[in-house]
Motif scaffolding. Structure first.
Motif, mmCIF file in Angstrom:
data_model
loop_
_atom_site.group_PDB
_atom_site.id
_atom_site.type_symbol
_atom_site.label_atom_id
_atom_site.label_comp_id
_atom_site.label_asym_id
_atom_site.label_seq_id
_atom_site.Cartn_x
_atom_site.Cartn_y
_atom_site.Cartn_z
ATOM 1 N N UNK A 62 -22.165 -38.315 -18.556
ATOM 2 C CA UNK A 62 -21.386 -39.305 -19.306
ATOM 3 C C UNK A 62 -21.518 -39.131 -20.802
ATOM 4 N N UNK A 63 -22.723 -38.916 -21.269
ATOM 5 C CA UNK A 63 -22.938 -38.820 -22.709
ATOM 6 C C UNK A 63 -22.310 -37.576 -23.308
ATOM 7 N N UNK A 93 -19.859 -41.741 -12.947
ATOM 8 C CA UNK A 93 -20.368 -42.103 -14.280
ATOM 9 C C UNK A 93 -20.214 -43.600 -14.526
ATOM 10 N N UNK A 94 -19.105 -44.200 -14.047
ATOM 11 C CA UNK A 94 -18.827 -45.617 -14.328
ATOM 12 C C UNK A 94 -19.244 -46.539 -13.188
ATOM 13 N N UNK A 95 -19.967 -46.011 -12.212
ATOM 14 C CA UNK A 95 -20.360 -46.838 -11.064
ATOM 15 C C UNK A 95 -21.167 -48.053 -11.521
ATOM 16 N N UNK A 96 -20.838 -49.213 -10.945
ATOM 17 C CA UNK A 96 -21.543 -50.441 -11.309
ATOM 18 C C UNK A 96 -22.946 -50.476 -10.717
ATOM 19 N N UNK A 97 -23.139 -49.777 -9.616
ATOM 20 C CA UNK A 97 -24.441 -49.742 -8.958
ATOM 21 C C UNK A 97 -25.132 -48.405 -9.235
ATOM 22 N N UNK A 98 -26.460 -48.427 -9.154
ATOM 23 C CA UNK A 98 -27.205 -47.181 -9.333
ATOM 24 C C UNK A 98 -26.988 -46.282 -8.115
ATOM 25 N N UNK A 99 -26.995 -44.963 -8.355
ATOM 26 C CA UNK A 99 -26.755 -43.999 -7.292
ATOM 27 C C UNK A 99 -28.086 -43.527 -6.711
ATOM 28 N N UNK A 100 -28.060 -43.202 -5.442
ATOM 29 C CA UNK A 100 -29.297 -42.835 -4.752
ATOM 30 C C UNK A 100 -29.974 -41.628 -5.381
ATOM 31 N N UNK A 101 -29.180 -40.604 -5.746
ATOM 32 C CA UNK A 101 -29.754 -39.390 -6.311
ATOM 33 C C UNK A 101 -30.450 -39.652 -7.639
ATOM 34 N N UNK A 115 -26.803 -50.621 -15.780
ATOM 35 C CA UNK A 115 -26.118 -50.897 -17.043
ATOM 36 C C UNK A 115 -25.340 -49.695 -17.566
ATOM 37 N N UNK A 116 -25.696 -48.498 -17.080
ATOM 38 C CA UNK A 116 -25.018 -47.292 -17.565
ATOM 39 C C UNK A 116 -23.517 -47.347 -17.282
ATOM 40 N N UNK A 117 -23.164 -47.816 -16.089
ATOM 41 C CA UNK A 117 -21.763 -47.867 -15.724
ATOM 42 C C UNK A 117 -20.958 -48.726 -16.683
#
Length: 842
Positions: A62-63, A93-101, A115-117
């Motif tokens: 994302x960055x 990148x914009x997912x509201x939830x954290x990803x497992x990986x 918060x990243x999403x």
């Protein structure tokens, strides 16, 4: 996995084992490859790798690559593979939830990962063109492009709803593309599109209107029908949530729904199979949710708390629901066994909304019979449930609400309920009646909520019903087999004395207040009870500290105040003055007035006043009724004014106003007489002057020598006299107008002072006084308007007079006579009159 690693090595080159690249370095290389590669295959491979890494290294992708990925959406629009990879990467990148990986390697709390999403969404939405690109991509039919585009838009709306809504309003054609998703034959896209629209329409009336006019209702009904109506799954639930988003608090969409004949399309939803015999009908949890949501859709159209549109719009919807059979289907379900309690509760609430203030529907409901042996009226069965403490609490509240709706503006229904309580009727009854059930609930000694419900229900038979208040005074209760019957009023007060909980006390107090309001005979009967006044005085003067006892004290003070303002003054020992003196001596006037207003300052009062709907969470919560709150609001000011003595001041002010109005009327009469005299004088002058000006002086052409100087001199003298007379009368009109204006200003000042003094204390009395004075002033204004019309007629006459004089002056000049035009000019007089008229009384 090995295949992925080999593909990654082919893109990045094989690193040495001793110095493997970090995640950030790998992402950086892929971003550069995607940005700078001229070969399509190289960019495609780079995007495929970025999609995979975006789940583990979301921050880095994302960055470093957000701008590059968005750029690829524009430059490689023709390659569906690249579009799919880029959209999938942006979704990660914009997912509201954290990803497992990313959680596996994360060194920060999960909350920060989530918060990243939102942060990347904020960056993405700063450029509205980024949204336009996604909207354009929605036109692509390829599943691997369209579906991730829908998911990306869903992420954006979940993270930054208002920002995306603003972008959509800038691109209104995007709504059409959203609506096309509902027609996609691939269910996963259709269902995700439905969720996207549900999020998009939350809290934005403009988008709601656009969606509705894009034929949303029709498409949603098609989906509901395809899914099996109430038997459908989660998709039906999503459709109904979208219905609610579009209809709640949106008058435009509500009107569109009504006029588009969509109410009739709800009927098949409630074609629910009824089991044979007493076998219960099993309802899956999803069906329960679906039916409850559709009932809420109906309530959004006919609820008394509907924000706008007025009672006319609600009544129209109610009539449609009755004519198309919806009311019949609701009542049929209401009497069906096996319906879950929470569904039945909502059905009863909906039936209440359907019949409230709708006469035809109320009559239908009154005659509704339960298929029992022998058949009984549904209203009786429902009231049995209300006074039965073994029934679910929510169900009992719903029954009370439907009963209130049945009685609302239903004089015949109120009369029928009270009639079942009268002595001439009770002896003829062969089965239990609604009135008997209410009395049994009122006499309940083990359930305070039954007492409260019965008292509130009885109070609704008396709202705006003077005749029923009189009839209820005749009702006797057979408390025991050996004792004599007791008057309902006496027994109600006895229940009040014996009650220990605020809930039952307030129920009886609200019932008595509704009974005594605007009914002097009920007040007389209540004051005739031996301990009525002492009990109220002791309650208001006590210093109870228990919860909600302040509401009880305030209700007692209000009831005592009603005994004062509706007192017939027949009994010297309990007339208005005696009660006020007792209050001042035993309680204190200030304390009493403060106690009367306690209810109006309470949060529970505000909630009850806001809506008539009866919805509570626990059995101890119901305390105040909507109609009682309205009653308190109407008469609180009168009670305060009467007890505080403001009523005497208002009476004196009214007499002063009457005197001023009489003076005004006398002045108007004098002014009218003077105006009549002026008109007669002016008419006489016109008769004397106009014949000469109209040619009677010179019937035929003559020579100048025929005109004698004495004749012209006489004419000029007559004109001078007329000018002086007109000027004097104009001055007289001006003086009278100024006098009248001063008196009117005095009245206005007095009215303003009186309104300011009594606005907060007694708006009811002030309005009565002002209405009377307004009528008198309107009459005086009309008389003045007639006077001004006469004045305008005189001005027209002067104008005509000026024209004639000017013509005569020119004639004299033509004949050789010397004429002083200033002496003959009446423009100045006319202008003075106009200025005086404009500056006078208006």
């Amino acid at each position: 996995m090995e295949l992925f690693k080999s593909g990654l090595r082919s893109v990045l080159g094989a690193p040495t084992v001793e110095n493997p690249p970090s995640g950030a370095e790998t992402v950086e290389k892929l971003i550069n490859r995607a940005r700078s590669s001229t070969l399509l295959d190289d960019r495609r491979d780079a995007c495929r790798a970025l999609k995979a890494l975006s789940r583990k290294f979301r921050m880095e992708v994302g960055a470093q690559g957000l701008d590059v990925l968005v750029g690829l959406l524009n430059t490689d629009r023709s390659d569906s593979e690249i579009l799919g990879y880029v959209l999938d990467a942006l979704c990660n990148v914009t997912s509201k939830e954290s990803l497992e990986e990313e959680r596996e390697i994360a060194e920060v709390p999960i909350g920060q990962l989530e918060e990243l999403g939102e942060r990347f969404t904020e960056i993405y939405l700063k450029n509205p063109d980024n949204v336009r690109v996604i909207l354009d991509i929605l036109d692509e039919y390829d599943f691997h492009v369209r579906w991730p585009a829908v998911k990306l838009l869903t992420n954006l709306i979940l993270n930054r709803p208002k920002d995306l809504q603003e972008c959509i309003l800038v691109n209104p054609m995007g709504v059409s593309k959203f609506m096309d998703l509902l027609c996609d034959s691939r269910e996963v896209i259709r269902n995700d599109g439905l969720l996207l629209l549900g999020q998009l329409t939350k809290g934005n009336a403009n988008i709601q209107k656009i969606v509705a006019f894009e034929n949303a209702f029709e498409k949603l009904f098609n989906v509901v029908a395809e899914e099996g109506y109430s038997d459908g799954g989660i998709v039906v639930e999503d459709c109904l949530h979208l219905f609610l988003n579009l209809l709640r608090n949106n008058p435009s969409n509500q009107t569109f729904f009504k006029e588009g004949s969509y109410i009739q399309k709800i009927c098949p939803f409630f074609d629910i199979a009824i089991p044979d015999g007493d076998m219960p009908l099993g309802w899956p949890s999803q069906k329960v949710v679906n039916v409850q949501l559709m009932l809420q859709v109906l309530q959004s159209l006919i609820s008394p708390s509907r924000s706008s549109g007025g009672s006319g719009e609600v009544l129209f919807c109610q009539q449609l629901m009755r004519k198309c059979g919806l009311l019949e289907k609701m009542c049929k379900l209401l009497m069906t066994s096996g319906v879950p309690a929470d569904v039945l509760t909502e059905i009863i609430h909906t039936v209440g909304d359907m019949i409230r203030a709708c006469e035809a529907s109320q009559e239908y409901f009154a005659e509704l019979l339960v298929p029992s042996n022998p058949p009984q009226k549904a209203l009786v069965i429902l009231m049995m449930s209300m006074v039965n403490n073994k029934q679910p609490f929510g169900l009992r509240c719903a029954v009370l609400y439907v009963f209130q709706c049945y009685l609302y503006r239903n004089d015949s229904g109120k009369a029928q309920i009270v009639q079942t309580l009268l002595p001439s009727s009770t002896a003829q009854l062969t089965s239990v009646s609604v009135g008997q059930l209410l009395c049994s609930g009122l006499l309940s000694t083990q359930d305070d909520f039954s007492v409260w419900c019965a008292a509130v229900a009885l109070s609704h038979t008396l709202v705006n019903s003077p005749q029923q208040k009189e009839n209820l005074l005749k009702v006797h209760l057979a408390i025991s087999r050996v004792g004599n019957p007791v008057l309902l009023l006496q027994q109600s007060f006895l229940i009040l004395q014996q009650a220990t909980k605020p809930q039952s006390k307030l129920g009886i107090l609200m019932f008595l207040s509704q009974w005594l309001a605007s009914c002097s005979s009920a007040v007389t009967a209540f004051l005739g009870l031996q301990s009525a006044i002492p009990f109220l005085i002791s309650q208001v003067g006590s210093n109870e500290s228990e919860e909600n006892e302040d509401l009880v004290q305030s209700a007692c003070a209000f009831l005592l105040g009603l005994c004062i303002i509706f007192n017939s003054n027949n009994d010297p020992s309990s007339n208005k003055e005696s009660l006020k003196m007792l209050i001042a001596k035993r309680i204190g006037t200030e304390k009493f007035l403060d106690c009367v207003g306690t209810i109006g300052r309470h949060e529970i009062y505000a909630k009850a006043l806001k809506s008539p709907q009866v919805r509570y969470n626990c059995v101890s919560e119901p305390l105040l009724d909507h109609e009682f709150a309205r009653l308190h609001k109407s008469f609180e000011g009168m009670v305060v004014s009467e007890v505080s003595g403001e009523a005497l001041k208002i009476d004196q002010s009214e007499r002063d106003l009457n005197g001023m109005v009489q003076q005004l009327q006398a002045s108007m009469a004098s002014l009218q007489l003077e105006n009549d005299r002026m008109k007669r004088d002016l008419e006489e002058a016109r008769k004397n002057a106009l014949p000469m000006l109209n040619g009677t002086l010179f019937p035929t052409p003559v020579r100048a020598s025929v005109i004698e100087s004495d004749d012209s001199g006489n004419l000029k003298s007559e004109i001078d006299a007329l000018k002086v007379d007109v000027a004097l009368k104009a001055d007289m009109i001006h003086q009278l107008q100024r006098t009248l204006g001063e008196r009117d200003a005095t009245i206005e000042v007095l009215q303003a002072q009186k309104a300011q003094e009594t606005e907060s204390d007694n708006p009811h009395n002030v309005l009565k006084i002002l209405d009377a004075e307004r009528s008198r002033l309107l009459k005086a204004t009309s008389e003045l308007a007639a006077l001004r019309m006469d004045q305008e007629n005189m001005m027209d006459l002067l104008t005509d007079y000026e024209t004639k004089i000017s013509a005569y002056a020119r004639r004299l000049k033509d004949l050789g006579q010397s004429v002083d035009e200033e002496d003959l000019d009446v423009n100045e007089i006319e202008q003075n009159l106009a200025e005086e008229a404009n500056g006078g009384y208006c």
